[in-house]
Design an enzyme around this catalytic site. Structure first.
Site, PDB file in Angstrom:
ATOM      1  N   ASP A   1       0.879  -1.153   0.000  1.00  0.00           N
ATOM      2  CA  ASP A   1       0.000   0.000   0.000  1.00  0.00           C
ATOM      3  C   ASP A   1       0.938   1.229   0.000  1.00  0.00           C
ATOM      4  O   ASP A   1       2.136   1.080   0.256  1.00  0.00           O
ATOM      5  CB  ASP A   1      -0.850  -0.080   1.272  1.00  0.00           C
ATOM      6  CG  ASP A   1      -1.586   1.193   1.573  1.00  0.00           C
ATOM      7  OD1 ASP A   1      -2.446   1.559   0.783  1.00  0.00           O
ATOM      8  OD2 ASP A   1      -1.289   1.821   2.608  1.00  0.00           O
TER       9      ASP A   1
ATOM     10  N   ASP B   1      -0.043   5.085   1.004  1.00  0.00           N
ATOM     11  CA  ASP B   1      -0.273   6.032   2.107  1.00  0.00           C
ATOM     12  C   ASP B   1      -0.234   5.333   3.463  1.00  0.00           C
ATOM     13  O   ASP B   1      -0.924   4.326   3.674  1.00  0.00           O
ATOM     14  CB  ASP B   1      -1.643   6.711   1.953  1.00  0.00           C
ATOM     15  CG  ASP B   1      -1.686   7.662   0.771  1.00  0.00           C
ATOM     16  OD1 ASP B   1      -0.643   8.238   0.431  1.00  0.00           O
ATOM     17  OD2 ASP B   1      -2.769   7.830   0.187  1.00  0.00           O
TER      18      ASP B   1
ATOM     19  N   ASP C   1      -2.790  12.626  -0.257  1.00  0.00           N
ATOM     20  CA  ASP C   1      -3.788  13.638  -0.646  1.00  0.00           C
ATOM     21  C   ASP C   1      -3.836  14.748   0.405  1.00  0.00           C
ATOM     22  O   ASP C   1      -3.746  15.937   0.082  1.00  0.00           O
ATOM     23  CB  ASP C   1      -5.189  13.002  -0.769  1.00  0.00           C
ATOM     24  CG  ASP C   1      -5.318  12.105  -1.998  1.00  0.00           C
ATOM     25  OD1 ASP C   1      -4.360  12.029  -2.784  1.00  0.00           O
ATOM     26  OD2 ASP C   1      -6.387  11.493  -2.164  1.00  0.00           O
TER      27      ASP C   1
ATOM     28  N   ASP D   1      -4.848   3.820  -3.209  1.00  0.00           N
ATOM     29  CA  ASP D   1      -5.957   4.727  -3.539  1.00  0.00           C
ATOM     30  C   ASP D   1      -5.469   6.184  -3.635  1.00  0.00           C
ATOM     31  O   ASP D   1      -6.273   7.107  -3.548  1.00  0.00           O
ATOM     32  CB  ASP D   1      -7.074   4.597  -2.488  1.00  0.00           C
ATOM     33  CG  ASP D   1      -8.380   5.200  -2.957  1.00  0.00           C
ATOM     34  OD1 ASP D   1      -8.520   5.457  -4.170  1.00  0.00           O
ATOM     35  OD2 ASP D   1      -9.259   5.451  -2.114  1.00  0.00           O
TER      36      ASP D   1
ATOM     37  N   ASP E   1      -2.252  -0.631   5.739  1.00  0.00           N
ATOM     38  CA  ASP E   1      -2.672  -0.024   7.006  1.00  0.00           C
ATOM     39  C   ASP E   1      -4.176   0.252   7.082  1.00  0.00           C
ATOM     40  O   ASP E   1      -4.737   0.348   8.154  1.00  0.00           O
ATOM     41  CB  ASP E   1      -1.980   1.325   7.204  1.00  0.00           C
ATOM     42  CG  ASP E   1      -2.550   2.363   6.241  1.00  0.00           C
ATOM     43  OD1 ASP E   1      -2.268   2.274   5.040  1.00  0.00           O
ATOM     44  OD2 ASP E   1      -3.339   3.227   6.688  1.00  0.00           O
TER      45      ASP E   1
HETATM   46  C1  LIG Z   1     -15.437   7.505   0.409  1.00  0.00           C
HETATM   47  C2  LIG Z   1     -13.984   7.767   0.303  1.00  0.00           C
HETATM   48  N1  LIG Z   1     -13.372   8.343   1.343  1.00  0.00           N
HETATM   49  C3  LIG Z   1     -12.081   8.570   1.272  1.00  0.00           C
HETATM   50  C4  LIG Z   1     -11.390   8.216   0.159  1.00  0.00           C
HETATM   51  C5  LIG Z   1      -9.970   8.491   0.026  1.00  0.00           C
HETATM   52  N2  LIG Z   1      -9.074   7.736   0.791  1.00  0.00           N
HETATM   53  C6  LIG Z   1      -9.397   6.909   1.786  1.00  0.00           C
HETATM   54  S1  LIG Z   1      -8.029   6.177   2.433  1.00  0.00           S
HETATM   55  C7  LIG Z   1      -7.045   6.998   1.369  1.00  0.00           C
HETATM   56  C8  LIG Z   1      -5.597   6.783   1.328  1.00  0.00           C
HETATM   57  C9  LIG Z   1      -5.434   5.575   0.533  1.00  0.00           C
HETATM   58  O1  LIG Z   1      -4.180   5.481  -0.025  1.00  0.00           O
HETATM   59  P1  LIG Z   1      -3.482   4.073   0.120  1.00  0.00           P
HETATM   60  O2  LIG Z   1      -4.376   3.088  -0.564  1.00  0.00           O
HETATM   61  O3  LIG Z   1      -2.175   4.237  -0.569  1.00  0.00           O
HETATM   62  O4  LIG Z   1      -3.331   3.835   1.570  1.00  0.00           O
HETATM   63  C10 LIG Z   1      -7.765   7.802   0.544  1.00  0.00           C
HETATM   64  C11 LIG Z   1      -7.201   8.676  -0.508  1.00  0.00           C
HETATM   65  C12 LIG Z   1     -12.055   7.627  -0.920  1.00  0.00           C
HETATM   66  N3  LIG Z   1     -11.428   7.261  -2.050  1.00  0.00           N
HETATM   67  N4  LIG Z   1     -13.369   7.405  -0.829  1.00  0.00           N
HETATM   68 MG   LIG Z   2      -2.719   3.157   3.272  1.00  0.00          MG
END
Ligand SMILES: Cc1ncc(C[n+]2csc(CCOP(=O)(O)O)c2C)c(N)n1
Ligand SMILES: [Mg+2]
Length: 265
Positions: A9, A11, A20, A95, A179
């Site tokens: 992953d 973030d 973000d 994400d 995480d």
């Molecule tokens: C409904 C909704 N709420 C929040 C988010 C955004 N979001 C949630 S966790 C995250 C970090 C993930 O990065 P990684 O996967 O690298 O940990 C992000 C950007 C979303 N897409 N949809």
């Molecule tokens: Mg993450």
């Protein structure tokens, strides 16, 4: 060559924050972001925020500079390099978005160590504005991704990504590090013989503790970059040793590391 795929992953796993939020906060757009958050999907909001920042005169170089100083534990990059040196196939499933991840990895000279990066697409348009799109676009169809747990965001179910990677790597063992809540669904797809490395006291860890019976992979928690490096490298070496010894028909006692407790505290 180790037959191991390591899936990271991004973030709060590779970096020590949400990219973000880091970019928005560092460029002084937190207030507008929070104001708009209840009104639009996350990816559309990120795209809109990039327009707002562009309109305010913030350039792609400004965003790049912020990404270059993203917080990261000093042992994470050595851990990634060691995993690569030990012959693992490294991938990212995140994400975040391609621009944030690639800019960060290239700055640290580790971009070429990853064979695949699955994330939300992004590009810099003719006017120098960063555009960000969902990996799965549900805004027109109004149908989010089908996901077994309903825990994934509507634009990305990492389980679907993992299944595709598994289909192309049927003879490999997987190590998955994550995480967040979105890392639980792919954890359920890991098989007996795979390894799951949840970050201790983070949302995926809580979910895994409460649902240990659903997890087929062996679970090894980690708290920070130092522990991640230690656990990851020991696991890779243990798997590789086992592979070599099996090839020689030698029975070895499998190296077991500590597992997480049955209940979360
Ligand atoms: C409904 C909704 N709420 C929040 C988010 C955004 N979001 C949630 S966790 C995250 C970090 C993930 O990065 P990684 O996967 O690298 O940990 C992000 C950007 C979303 N897409 N949809
Ligand atoms: Mg993450």
């Amino acid at each position: 060559m180790a037959g191991i795929v390591v899936v990271f992953d991004f973030d709060k796993t590779i970096i020590d924050c949400d990219s973000d939020n880091w970019v928005i906060d560092e460029l002084g757009a937190t207030e507008l972001f929070n104001q708009l958050l209840p009104t639009m999907p996350w990816n559309s909001l990120m795209d809109r925020m990039m327009k707002e920042l562009h309109d305010q005169g913030k350039t792609i170089e400004d965003i790049t500079e912020v990404l270059k100083r993203t917080p990261i534990h000093p042992r994470i990059i050595p851990a990634i390099k060691s995993a690569h040196d030990l012959g693992c196939d490294l991938k990212i499933v995140s994400d975040a978005n391609t621009f944030f991840i690639e800019t960060f990895l290239k700055h640290h000279g580790i971009w070429e160590l990853f064979s695949e990066i699955h994330t939300n697409p992004s590009f810099v348009d003719d006017e120098g504005r960063l555009r960000i799109f969902p990996q799965h676009d549900f805004t027109n169809t109004k149908s989010p991704l089908d996901c077994n747990t309903n825990l994934c965001p509507p634009n990305m179910c990492k389980a679907m990504v993992i299944e595709k990677i598994q289909a192309c790597n049927t003879d490999k063992k997987f190590i998955y590090l994550g995480d967040g809540i979105g890392d639980f669904c792919p954890s359920l797809k890991l098989k007996n013989g795979d390894y799951l490395m949840p970050r201790k006291n983070f949302p995926v860890w809580d979910l895994i503790c409460k649902n240990q019976k659903l997890i087929k992979a062996e679970i090894h928690q980690w708290s920070d970059g130092q522990e991640m490096e230690h656990v990851l490298i020991r696991l890779i070496k243990a798997i590789s040793t086992e592979e070599t010894n099996n090839g020689d028909s030698t029975q070895i006692v499998s190296v077991k590391l500590w597992t997480i407790p049955v209940t979360a505290h």
